[in-house]
Design an enzyme around this catalytic site. Structure first.
Site, mmCIF file in Angstrom:
data_model
loop_
_atom_site.group_PDB
_atom_site.id
_atom_site.type_symbol
_atom_site.label_atom_id
_atom_site.label_comp_id
_atom_site.label_asym_id
_atom_site.label_seq_id
_atom_site.Cartn_x
_atom_site.Cartn_y
_atom_site.Cartn_z
ATOM 1 N N ASN A 8 1.174 -1.262 -0.026
ATOM 2 C CA ASN A 8 -0.037 -0.217 -0.090
ATOM 3 C C ASN A 8 0.718 1.408 0.250
ATOM 4 O OD1 ASN A 8 -2.305 2.269 0.809
ATOM 5 N ND2 ASN A 8 -2.091 1.303 2.297
ATOM 6 N N LYS A 10 0.062 4.171 -0.585
ATOM 7 C CA LYS A 10 -0.362 5.214 0.359
ATOM 8 C C LYS A 10 -0.214 6.569 -0.158
ATOM 9 C CE LYS A 10 -0.532 2.701 4.338
ATOM 10 N NZ LYS A 10 -0.022 3.402 6.529
ATOM 11 N N HIS A 93 -9.366 0.856 5.449
ATOM 12 C CA HIS A 93 -8.280 1.363 6.047
ATOM 13 C C HIS A 93 -8.331 2.058 7.435
ATOM 14 C CE1 HIS A 93 -3.611 2.314 7.120
ATOM 15 N NE2 HIS A 93 -3.720 1.417 6.257
ATOM 16 N N GLU A 95 -6.259 4.999 7.938
ATOM 17 C CA GLU A 95 -6.458 5.408 8.334
ATOM 18 C C GLU A 95 -7.407 6.944 7.580
ATOM 19 O OE1 GLU A 95 -2.868 5.234 5.445
ATOM 20 O OE2 GLU A 95 -1.807 4.720 7.857
ATOM 21 N N GLU A 163 -5.740 -5.106 10.574
ATOM 22 C CA GLU A 163 -4.220 -3.684 11.148
ATOM 23 C C GLU A 163 -4.203 -3.827 12.458
ATOM 24 O OE1 GLU A 163 -2.232 -2.831 7.066
ATOM 25 O OE2 GLU A 163 -3.466 -1.500 6.962
ATOM 26 N N GLY A 169 3.309 1.866 10.765
ATOM 27 C CA GLY A 169 4.231 3.588 10.828
ATOM 28 C C GLY A 169 4.582 3.186 12.203
ATOM 29 N N SER A 208 3.877 -2.623 10.278
ATOM 30 C CA SER A 208 4.882 -2.435 10.452
ATOM 31 C C SER A 208 5.392 -4.390 9.847
ATOM 32 C CB SER A 208 6.068 -2.111 11.725
ATOM 33 O OG SER A 208 5.586 -1.205 12.095
HETATM 34 P P1 PGA Z 1 3.355 0.144 7.219
HETATM 35 O O1 PGA Z 1 1.153 0.100 7.150
HETATM 36 O O2 PGA Z 1 3.544 -1.055 7.046
HETATM 37 O O3 PGA Z 1 3.929 1.278 7.355
HETATM 38 O O4 PGA Z 1 2.999 -0.126 9.004
HETATM 39 C C1 PGA Z 1 0.895 -0.611 6.751
HETATM 40 C C2 PGA Z 1 -0.698 -0.252 6.554
HETATM 41 O O5 PGA Z 1 -1.304 0.848 6.940
HETATM 42 O O6 PGA Z 1 -1.145 -1.153 5.498
#
Ligand code: PGA
Length: 248
Positions: A8, A10, A93, A95, A163, A169, A208
């Site tokens: 992803n 983003k 997601h 976010e 997740e 992140g 992560s």
């Molecule tokens: P990350 O993000 O691997 O940077 O932790 C995962 C995600 O939000 O899909």
């Protein structure tokens, strides 16, 4: 079941960074035992899809509208993503849930729109840090799963991504036991909802995931792949994660 390594991007990436895709395709040029997917920002989708033709790489969107077309300024429909070369789309997601107030009901409508357009929705669920600290993880996951996935989904029309919000992140991954508990719980709930079909619905872990922890995570029961953010931006890192999944 073919496991899935999904990246992803983003709100990252430009025409210049498509070189990472070329590098990825060079590294992963031999047949692999899992699916490899990148979800770029919409601005790069068609170009990335053109690069992926004839390779093992699949392309997905990061979000879609519930409608197929119409007066929805700034939005993109699942049909448009499909037209641009996508075969998957991430919905719900954390976010988007946090920054755009997306509810389980809306996420479910988006997942249904994706399925109607011939895309496979990757439905994201996950608890926040305070929810985990309060001991509410399985309650939160159960509620999100129940409200966010379409009825009648099959292994071919649904992917679920667990997740934990606090792991995204942050370089802070859950323990093997924590991931195992939630993934087993999701499988049980999917089975109650979808019957025998649930056995082959892929449940991805996200938060992560890196080359250094991928092998450990992929060995956990009911972890059928990963949704990778930061590490999917670098061809070498994502390729290493794909290789780890392919070998799992
Ligand atoms: P990350 O993000 O691997 O940077 O932790 C995962 C995600 O939000 O899909």
């Amino acid at each position: 079941m073919k496991k899935l390594a999904a990246g992803n991007w983003k709100m990252n990436g430009s025409v210049a960074t498509l070189t990472e895709v070329a590098t990825l395709l060079k590294i992963q040029s031999t047949p692999i035992c899992c699916e490899m997917l990148l979800c770029p920002p919409a601005t790069l989708l068609s170009q990335m899809a053109a690069m992926a033709v004839g390779t093992a790489l699949k392309i997905g969107g990061q979000n879609c509208h519930t409608k197929g077309s119409g007066a929805h300024t700034g939005d993109i429909s699942a049909t448009m993503l499909q037209d641009a070369g996508a075969t998957y789309v991430i919905v719900g997601h954390s976010e988007r849930r946090a920054e755009h107030g997306e509810t389980d009901t809306l996420v479910r409508a988006k997942a249904i729109a994706a399925q109607s357009a011939g895309l496979v929705p990757i439905v994201c669920i996950g608890e926040t840090g305070p929810e985990r600290d309060a001991g509410a993880t399985l309650d939160v996951i159960g509620t999100q799963l129940h409200g966010s996935i379409p009825d009648g989904a099959t292994a071919a029309t649904l992917v679920v991504a667990y997740e934990p919000v606090w792991a995204i992140g942050t370089d802070h991954t859950p323990t093997v036991e924590q991931i195992a508990e939630v993934h087993a719980f999701i499988r049980t709930r999917l089975t109650a909802r979808l019957g025998t079909e649930a056995a082959d619905v892929r449940i991805l872990y996200g938060g992560s995931v890196k080359p250094s922890n991928a092998t450990k995570i992929f060995a956990i029961p009911h972890v059928n792949g990963a949704l990778v953010g930061g590490a999917s931006l670098k061809a070498a890192d994502f390729a290493a994660i794909v290789t780890a999944l392919s070998a799992a």
